[in-house]
Design an enzyme around this catalytic site. Sequence first.
Site, PDB file in Angstrom:
ATOM      1  N   GLU A   1     -64.111 -22.306  10.898  1.00 57.84           N
ATOM      2  CA  GLU A   1     -63.427 -21.025  10.673  1.00 57.84           C
ATOM      3  C   GLU A   1     -64.158 -19.850  11.315  1.00 57.84           C
ATOM      4  O   GLU A   1     -64.605 -18.925  10.622  1.00 57.84           O
ATOM      5  CB  GLU A   1     -63.240 -20.781   9.174  1.00 57.84           C
ATOM      6  CG  GLU A   1     -62.282 -21.740   8.541  1.00 57.84           C
ATOM      7  CD  GLU A   1     -61.881 -21.349   7.130  1.00 57.84           C
ATOM      8  OE1 GLU A   1     -62.589 -20.547   6.500  1.00 57.84           O
ATOM      9  OE2 GLU A   1     -60.852 -21.851   6.655  1.00 57.84           O
TER      10      GLU A   1
ATOM     11  N   GLU B   1     -57.199 -28.002   6.575  1.00 52.56           N
ATOM     12  CA  GLU B   1     -57.583 -27.690   5.190  1.00 52.56           C
ATOM     13  C   GLU B   1     -56.427 -27.039   4.465  1.00 52.56           C
ATOM     14  O   GLU B   1     -55.759 -26.157   5.005  1.00 52.56           O
ATOM     15  CB  GLU B   1     -58.731 -26.677   5.153  1.00 52.56           C
ATOM     16  CG  GLU B   1     -60.082 -27.190   5.477  1.00 52.56           C
ATOM     17  CD  GLU B   1     -61.122 -26.076   5.314  1.00 52.56           C
ATOM     18  OE1 GLU B   1     -60.911 -25.167   4.494  1.00 52.56           O
ATOM     19  OE2 GLU B   1     -62.129 -26.123   6.021  1.00 52.56           O
TER      20      GLU B   1
HETATM   21  C1  GLA Z   1     -62.245 -22.391   4.090  1.00 51.51           C
HETATM   22  C2  GLA Z   1     -63.497 -23.112   4.455  1.00 51.51           C
HETATM   23  C3  GLA Z   1     -63.885 -24.141   3.448  1.00 51.51           C
HETATM   24  C4  GLA Z   1     -63.696 -23.634   2.042  1.00 51.51           C
HETATM   25  C5  GLA Z   1     -62.300 -23.208   1.877  1.00 51.51           C
HETATM   26  C6  GLA Z   1     -62.000 -22.756   0.481  1.00 51.51           C
HETATM   27  O1  GLA Z   1     -61.121 -23.015   4.552  1.00 51.51           O
HETATM   28  O2  GLA Z   1     -63.442 -23.711   5.715  1.00 51.51           O
HETATM   29  O3  GLA Z   1     -65.223 -24.461   3.686  1.00 51.51           O
HETATM   30  O4  GLA Z   1     -64.552 -22.561   1.823  1.00 51.51           O
HETATM   31  O5  GLA Z   1     -62.047 -22.133   2.750  1.00 51.51           O
HETATM   32  O6  GLA Z   1     -60.702 -22.385   0.341  1.00 51.51           O
END
Ligand code: GLA
Length: 701
Positions: free
Chosen positions: A150, A306
């Site tokens: 991210e 995710e």
């Molecule tokens: C992001 C991060 C994860 C986690 C999620 C929680 O997507 O990549 O590591 O922190 O948020 O929602």
Amino acid sequence: MRPVFIDSPWFGGDYNPEQWPEAVWDEDVDLMRRAGVNLVTVGVFAWSLLEPEEGRYEFGWLDNVLNLLHESGVKVDLATATAAPPPWLSHQYPESLPVTADGVRLSPGSRQGYCPSSPAYRRAAGRLARKLAERYGSHPAVVMWHINNEYGCHVSRCYCEESASAFRRWLEAKYETIDALNVAWGTTFWSQSYGSFEQILPPRATPAFPNPTQSLDFDRFSSDELLACFLEEKAILRELTPNIPVTTNFMGTFRNVDYWTWAPHVDVVSDDLYPDPADPDAARGSAMARDLMRSLGRGKPWLLMEQSTSAVNMRPVNVPKAPGQMRALSYQALARGADGILFFQWRQSAAGAEKFHSAMLPHAGTDTRIWREVVQLGAELATLGSVLGARTQAQAVVVFDWDSRWAIEQAGLPAASSYLALAAHWHAALTEAGLTVDLSRGDEDLSGYPIVIVPSLFVMTDAQAAAIDAAARAGSTVLVTSQTGIVDENLRVRLGGYLGDLQSTLGVWIEEFWPLGGAWARPGAIPVTPESTVVPTVQVRGDVFGPETATGIEWSETVHVRDAAVRAVFEGGHLTGWPALTRRSHGAGTAWYLATRLGREDTARLVAHLIAESGLQVRTPVVGDELGFVETVQRGEALFVINHGPTAVMLAQDGTDLLTGGDARGMTLESQGVAIIAPRVTLDSEDDAVGAADERVRIPR
Ligand code: GLA
């Protein structure tokens, strides 16, 4: 390069076994098998364990994890672990920590604590990526590289000295001479002319508005600088493992990184998305993010890297997903082009900052609603290989441009705007009308789309204007909305009445902005937030909206018509009688201009008009969707119907539901229910057998 996808959807999530004693790992893989997990992302936050001190690596535990997963038939998306630098890095290189616009150096003790321009960070990240590639590049479990995590999520702008000198280098490469920069930035105003690149700083906290073009260039630089981090790691991985695809997880419609510039550099687009279950419009917003992911990959399958199984822990109040909602949103992603559904994370943490974030395997174990929903989804996905690879078909496109987003949200403009809200409004209106929507930066061929919407393209390049014009000429129904074509890419106003080159396309020009809010605007019509309970509005009258007036919100402007039909006018206030909506026939298509913003119902009326004009036939495969929450998407031969609403609806579409094997027509779709309808095909060889029972469903790729 090995293919990214296999013949069954990827299913799994982030696997962080380092949070648990080894004794738990056997249970993990056993339960993964039961849930149908076939892919996990490993090592995202493992840097401090992989390299406990500078240059000393400990890979033994990761060897064991990867071997165990391999023996269990679970593939690995291996992270380079560079998103969360270990404490030793900032201890030894304090200058690697990021600095905010007002000069505060952030402290370690969380994650993403690095300046993207820091040589110390870049060196250490590259070294770790190289070590991982050397050690695991030929490991049979590893099918994909997950670079960092991210990018920009927490730190997308750094204002430190190292960022300042990287910004100067970026500017020098862009402008070559300081004179060119001075012209582009309009530095003659407010005595800002620079004598050399050395004098330039990032737009740190200033007494009044910073220079707008400096700010926009810093936004662009910051996105590029994060991309440079990605590309440095990617180059190392490519050198050592040319056959393994690389990705990094995008974050939906995230503001601070321009995903159009990033997308060509990933081998597969992947996305993290956490719609808020407390938001009744959540599925509308997530539909747009998923359409963006498909569009970033030019229609190719993408990966939902995710999502949560239920509640997150990042909001002030974290409502769980309703029963079935995780499944419904997963199928939304599949419908809109994903070929894999993954979660953060496999096993819910017992410690650390995200222990109250849901996971595939909750704190309470397997006798739980969440676990049962996970197992059900895993089992279903395993049967849906026939859907994979197929293209989602869109009938409309919404132009979505990061330069316009950054620029229209600066200070010093006629009114404050949220660009995402403006664009999402049109995406939602088209989606609710039953269309599937692509997104585009707007500087490519748009002419294949029956409907093209251009919401507030504030920064308009010549290429964008030409593409929009060409689409109308070629037969598209094009709608351009207010605050389009105001400035060029250096934020210099396009003089001679606003709209630039689109004046000739639309047959109108804009004399003066008239944002609402003055005494004459009609307040009180539409509550928005608790803090500001009213939005100023103005009446709009025209046949498109029927006998009633429509309500223009927040914005109006003085529109002069040169060569267009006026389809609605403002009513009440200083602009009474002036055009609010115009239409011009242009080549084989039409070009509409809307000089205000509309609420949901008025927008729906206008969209219905545009759809009718474009000749599109919209299918309504359900009965009883009074509330308009049922989503319909055609992917290849499969028609996805997803009921995000609170009440049941009935399917009115022939075909076979791939999830139940039953006839679709007449099926009841409960709240959060999903049907994937495939046309019935009778296999020739079985023609003479026992009739209906022998019908099979085949989905051509
Ligand atoms: C992001 C991060 C994860 C986690 C999620 C929680 O997507 O990549 O590591 O922190 O948020 O929602």
